[in-house]
Design a protein around this motif. Structure first.
Motif, PDB file in Angstrom:
ATOM      1  N   ASN A  48       0.824  -1.212   0.000  1.00  0.00           N
ATOM      2  CA  ASN A  48       0.000   0.000   0.000  1.00  0.00           C
ATOM      3  C   ASN A  48       0.852   1.253   0.000  1.00  0.00           C
ATOM      4  OD1 ASN A  48       0.983  -0.274   2.515  1.00  0.00           O
ATOM      5  ND2 ASN A  48      -0.951  -0.077   3.594  1.00  0.00           N
ATOM      6  N   GLY A 150      -6.437  -8.101  15.245  1.00  0.00           N
ATOM      7  CA  GLY A 150      -7.401  -8.010  14.154  1.00  0.00           C
ATOM      8  C   GLY A 150      -7.120  -6.844  13.225  1.00  0.00           C
ATOM      9  N   ASP A 152      -4.348  -4.561  10.507  1.00  0.00           N
ATOM     10  CA  ASP A 152      -3.627  -4.876   9.264  1.00  0.00           C
ATOM     11  C   ASP A 152      -2.444  -5.805   9.519  1.00  0.00           C
ATOM     12  OD1 ASP A 152      -5.238  -3.349   7.641  1.00  0.00           O
ATOM     13  OD2 ASP A 152      -3.992  -1.552   7.799  1.00  0.00           O
ATOM     14  N   ALA A 153      -1.701  -5.534  10.599  1.00  0.00           N
ATOM     15  CA  ALA A 153      -0.502  -6.328  10.850  1.00  0.00           C
ATOM     16  C   ALA A 153      -0.872  -7.789  11.079  1.00  0.00           C
ATOM     17  CB  ALA A 153       0.253  -5.771  12.057  1.00  0.00           C
ATOM     18  N   ASP A 156      -2.171  -9.344   7.717  1.00  0.00           N
ATOM     19  CA  ASP A 156      -1.084  -9.409   6.728  1.00  0.00           C
ATOM     20  C   ASP A 156      -0.082 -10.500   7.117  1.00  0.00           C
ATOM     21  OD1 ASP A 156       0.151  -8.510   4.451  1.00  0.00           O
ATOM     22  OD2 ASP A 156       1.355  -7.008   5.475  1.00  0.00           O
ATOM     23  N   ARG A 173     -10.195 -10.026  19.592  1.00  0.00           N
ATOM     24  CA  ARG A 173     -11.031  -9.782  20.780  1.00  0.00           C
ATOM     25  C   ARG A 173     -12.451  -9.296  20.469  1.00  0.00           C
ATOM     26  NH1 ARG A 173      -8.091  -4.454  23.438  1.00  0.00           N
ATOM     27  NH2 ARG A 173      -8.321  -3.075  21.656  1.00  0.00           N
ATOM     28  N   ARG A 174     -12.690  -8.835  19.238  1.00  0.00           N
ATOM     29  CA  ARG A 174     -14.044  -8.392  18.870  1.00  0.00           C
ATOM     30  C   ARG A 174     -14.596  -9.309  17.791  1.00  0.00           C
ATOM     31  NH1 ARG A 174     -14.396  -3.325  16.342  1.00  0.00           N
ATOM     32  NH2 ARG A 174     -12.196  -3.412  15.751  1.00  0.00           N
ATOM     33  N   ARG A 178     -10.376  -5.105  12.369  1.00  0.00           N
ATOM     34  CA  ARG A 178     -10.046  -3.708  12.107  1.00  0.00           C
ATOM     35  C   ARG A 178      -9.322  -3.558  10.753  1.00  0.00           C
ATOM     36  NH1 ARG A 178      -9.039   0.693  15.382  1.00  0.00           N
ATOM     37  NH2 ARG A 178      -9.600  -0.469  17.225  1.00  0.00           N
ATOM     38  N   ILE A 235      -0.734  -6.824  18.159  1.00  0.00           N
ATOM     39  CA  ILE A 235      -1.859  -6.077  18.742  1.00  0.00           C
ATOM     40  C   ILE A 235      -1.527  -4.589  18.886  1.00  0.00           C
ATOM     41  CG2 ILE A 235      -2.898  -8.076  19.877  1.00  0.00           C
ATOM     42  CD1 ILE A 235      -1.597  -7.074  22.488  1.00  0.00           C
ATOM     43  N   TYR A 237       1.119  -1.081  18.798  1.00  0.00           N
ATOM     44  CA  TYR A 237       2.435  -0.620  19.230  1.00  0.00           C
ATOM     45  C   TYR A 237       2.355   0.458  20.298  1.00  0.00           C
ATOM     46  CZ  TYR A 237       3.860  -3.131  15.106  1.00  0.00           C
ATOM     47  OH  TYR A 237       4.064  -4.124  14.191  1.00  0.00           O
ATOM     48  N   ARG A 281      -1.042   5.480  10.850  1.00  0.00           N
ATOM     49  CA  ARG A 281       0.378   5.113  10.906  1.00  0.00           C
ATOM     50  C   ARG A 281       0.702   4.139   9.785  1.00  0.00           C
ATOM     51  NH1 ARG A 281      -1.013   5.891  16.187  1.00  0.00           N
ATOM     52  NH2 ARG A 281       0.021   7.761  16.927  1.00  0.00           N
ATOM     53  N   GLN A 282       1.245   4.666   8.718  1.00  0.00           N
ATOM     54  CA  GLN A 282       1.591   3.894   7.531  1.00  0.00           C
ATOM     55  C   GLN A 282       2.935   4.404   7.025  1.00  0.00           C
ATOM     56  OE1 GLN A 282      -0.933   1.828   5.400  1.00  0.00           O
ATOM     57  NE2 GLN A 282      -1.587   1.536   7.482  1.00  0.00           N
TER      58      GLN A 282
HETATM   59  P1  NAP Z   1      -3.726  -1.673  15.012  1.00  0.00           P
HETATM   60  O1  NAP Z   1      -4.264  -1.235  13.705  1.00  0.00           O
HETATM   61  O2  NAP Z   1      -3.702  -0.731  16.154  1.00  0.00           O
HETATM   62  O3  NAP Z   1      -4.516  -2.999  15.422  1.00  0.00           O
HETATM   63  C1  NAP Z   1      -4.267  -3.617  16.633  1.00  0.00           C
HETATM   64  C2  NAP Z   1      -5.214  -4.796  16.763  1.00  0.00           C
HETATM   65  O4  NAP Z   1      -4.916  -5.470  17.971  1.00  0.00           O
HETATM   66  C3  NAP Z   1      -6.663  -4.379  16.801  1.00  0.00           C
HETATM   67  O5  NAP Z   1      -7.434  -5.279  16.097  1.00  0.00           O
HETATM   68  C4  NAP Z   1      -6.976  -4.413  18.296  1.00  0.00           C
HETATM   69  O6  NAP Z   1      -8.288  -4.769  18.577  1.00  0.00           O
HETATM   70  C5  NAP Z   1      -6.091  -5.516  18.780  1.00  0.00           C
HETATM   71  N1  NAP Z   1      -5.667  -5.316  20.165  1.00  0.00           N
HETATM   72  C6  NAP Z   1      -5.148  -4.209  20.751  1.00  0.00           C
HETATM   73  N2  NAP Z   1      -4.855  -4.430  22.040  1.00  0.00           N
HETATM   74  C7  NAP Z   1      -5.201  -5.708  22.290  1.00  0.00           C
HETATM   75  C8  NAP Z   1      -5.130  -6.527  23.436  1.00  0.00           C
HETATM   76  N3  NAP Z   1      -4.640  -6.073  24.589  1.00  0.00           N
HETATM   77  N4  NAP Z   1      -5.572  -7.796  23.344  1.00  0.00           N
HETATM   78  C9  NAP Z   1      -6.065  -8.274  22.164  1.00  0.00           C
HETATM   79  N5  NAP Z   1      -6.151  -7.553  21.046  1.00  0.00           N
HETATM   80  C10 NAP Z   1      -5.720  -6.283  21.095  1.00  0.00           C
HETATM   81  O7  NAP Z   1      -2.204  -2.165  14.893  1.00  0.00           O
HETATM   82  P2  NAP Z   1      -1.446  -2.911  13.715  1.00  0.00           P
HETATM   83  O8  NAP Z   1      -2.275  -3.913  13.041  1.00  0.00           O
HETATM   84  O9  NAP Z   1      -0.176  -3.325  14.325  1.00  0.00           O
HETATM   85  O10 NAP Z   1      -1.144  -1.758  12.699  1.00  0.00           O
HETATM   86  C11 NAP Z   1      -0.476  -0.564  13.139  1.00  0.00           C
HETATM   87  C12 NAP Z   1      -0.443   0.414  11.960  1.00  0.00           C
HETATM   88  O11 NAP Z   1       0.410  -0.109  10.941  1.00  0.00           O
HETATM   89  C13 NAP Z   1      -1.826   0.594  11.349  1.00  0.00           C
HETATM   90  O12 NAP Z   1      -1.977   1.910  10.936  1.00  0.00           O
HETATM   91  C14 NAP Z   1      -1.806  -0.329  10.165  1.00  0.00           C
HETATM   92  O13 NAP Z   1      -2.660   0.085   9.130  1.00  0.00           O
HETATM   93  C15 NAP Z   1      -0.327  -0.258   9.737  1.00  0.00           C
HETATM   94  N6  NAP Z   1       0.052  -1.526   9.074  1.00  0.00           N
HETATM   95  C16 NAP Z   1      -0.294  -1.694   7.764  1.00  0.00           C
HETATM   96  C17 NAP Z   1       0.019  -2.890   7.120  1.00  0.00           C
HETATM   97  C18 NAP Z   1      -0.392  -3.078   5.710  1.00  0.00           C
HETATM   98  O14 NAP Z   1      -1.201  -2.316   5.236  1.00  0.00           O
HETATM   99  N7  NAP Z   1       0.112  -4.074   5.013  1.00  0.00           N
HETATM  100  C19 NAP Z   1       0.674  -3.910   7.797  1.00  0.00           C
HETATM  101  C20 NAP Z   1       1.002  -3.707   9.128  1.00  0.00           C
HETATM  102  C21 NAP Z   1       0.664  -2.516   9.756  1.00  0.00           C
HETATM  103  P3  NAP Z   1      -9.512  -3.760  18.310  1.00  0.00           P
HETATM  104  O15 NAP Z   1      -9.735  -3.806  16.824  1.00  0.00           O
HETATM  105  O16 NAP Z   1     -10.618  -4.361  19.093  1.00  0.00           O
HETATM  106  O17 NAP Z   1      -9.070  -2.433  18.815  1.00  0.00           O
END
Ligand code: NAP
Length: 306
Positions: A48, A150, A152-153, A156, A173-174, A178, A235, A237, A281-282
């Motif tokens: 992306n 749940g 993107d990370a 992916d 958890r939901r 996301r 989950i 950062y 955060r991308q």
């Molecule tokens: P994120 O978008 O913040 O998602 C974190 C996920 O973990 C959410 O589904 C959240 O649940 C869950 N979560 C959080 N705390 C938890 C807990 N204590 N116990 C269980 N589940 C928990 O983080 P991310 O996926 O690491 O991505 C971070 C950023 O990097 C995002 O902006 C993402 O778009 C970007 N990214 C993009 C790509 C890609 O496009 N290829 C790949 C990696 C990362 P809830 O949904 O219920 O809050």
């Protein structure tokens, strides 16, 4: 010798700040404690980021960004910053090896993967519990792994893990993910991926290595043991902002607040990338932050010498 700009952190934000700083003929140094690339260095595919199609892996993109910055004269050292001070408009930075001085500093320290905080997570870290599929996925050939999260990370990296594992169980958890819809569709179409929703990991168990994961349904409270050889945690950062906390204002989680020029509370100290408070955060937003921070630092330095 005083640097114009010192950038702390060598992820996409820091590397882009380096590129823009050097192109503006600012004497620019990036200080990074690990390898260049930040989180994308351990990301499977970055599909992306505009222009990075055709299986452009994170490490390849990171290396290209670093090479580009170096080609314009950015210096890069692999050291860890221990202390920062500001006296009479000059920043003094002390690392584990050296001392540096700069007129402006860009904080691009990113964020660290969050822990589940459940029983057994610490104990089995490196023995089945991992936070990096690119680093450890290979060890799970023909095995079953649980992926927690749940976003993107999680989705992916869950897809990536199907290259090795015979089964990938995504625990979220939901009851709604996301992650981007396109990623969700890709995961749902993969026969090796199974979803367990409304569920959290209660405990990770095993004998030396992970063998069982206790799951808890958050709606019913029901506990269930499933067999798994690995647990990959994605989950979100936490921001790496502790180093500069006395110079900046943060939100309640610790993300640094910067204005539209990436200026923080302290004149000459700028912020860029995942450590900044922002809504998306991308890689694409990290590099934009880095470019703005470098241009703002240049303007700040020009103003100093007026
Ligand atoms: P994120 O978008 O913040 O998602 C974190 C996920 O973990 C959410 O589904 C959240 O649940 C869950 N979560 C959080 N705390 C938890 C807990 N204590 N116990 C269980 N589940 C928990 O983080 P991310 O996926 O690491 O991505 C971070 C950023 O990097 C995002 O902006 C993402 O778009 C970007 N990214 C993009 C790509 C890609 O496009 N290829 C790949 C990696 C990362 P809830 O949904 O219920 O809050």
């Amino acid at each position: 010798m005083i640097y114009d700009i010192i950038i702390i952190g060598g992820g996409p934000a820091g590397l882009t700040a380096g590129l823009y700083g050097s192109r503006a003929r600012m004497k620019t140094l990036i200080i990074e404690k690990g390898d260049a690339g930040g989180q994308i260095a351990t990301t499977f595919e970055v599909d992306n980021y505009p222009g990075s199609m055709e299986k452009c892996t994170g490490p390849v993109l990171a290396q290209r960004m670093k090479d580009q910055a170096l080609s314009f004269g950015t210096e890069f050292v692999k050291e860890e910053i221990k202390k920062i001070e500001k006296k009479n408009e000059i920043f003094y930075l002390e690392t584990d090896k050296n001392k540096y001085e700069a007129k402006a500093v860009i904080v691009a320290t990113g964020s660290l993967s969050r822990d589940i905080g459940c029983k057994g997570e610490k104990e089995f870290r490196g023995m089945g519990v991992s936070y990096c599929a690119t680093c450890d996925g290979f060890f799970f050939q023909g095995l079953t792994v649980v992926v927690v999260g749940g976003g993107d990370a999680a989705i992916d990296e869950g897809i990536f893990l199907t290259k090795f594992a015979k089964k990938v169980i995504i625990v979220h958890r939901r009851n709604e993910l996301r992650a981007a819809k396109s990623l969700q569709e890709k995961a749902r179409a993969n026969p090796k991926i199974e979803f367990i929703l409304d569920t959290v990991v209660e405990e990770i168990k095993g004998n030396g290595v992970v063998s069982t994961v206790t799951l808890k349904n958050v709606k019913t409270g029901e506990l269930k043991d499933i067999s798994a050889d690995g647990v990959f945690v994605f989950i979100g950062y936490s921001p790496n902002s502790a180093l500069v906390k006395e110079f900046v204002k943060t939100d309640e989680i610790g993300f640094i607040i910067g204005d539209e020029k990436m200026q923080t509370l302290t004149p000459g100290l700028f912020v860029a990338g995942d450590v900044r408070r922002k809504m998306l955060r991308q890689v694409v937003t990290a590099v934009a932050d880095g470019a703005i921070a470098a241009v703002s630092a240049e303007a700040y330095i020009d103003h100093l010498s007026e």
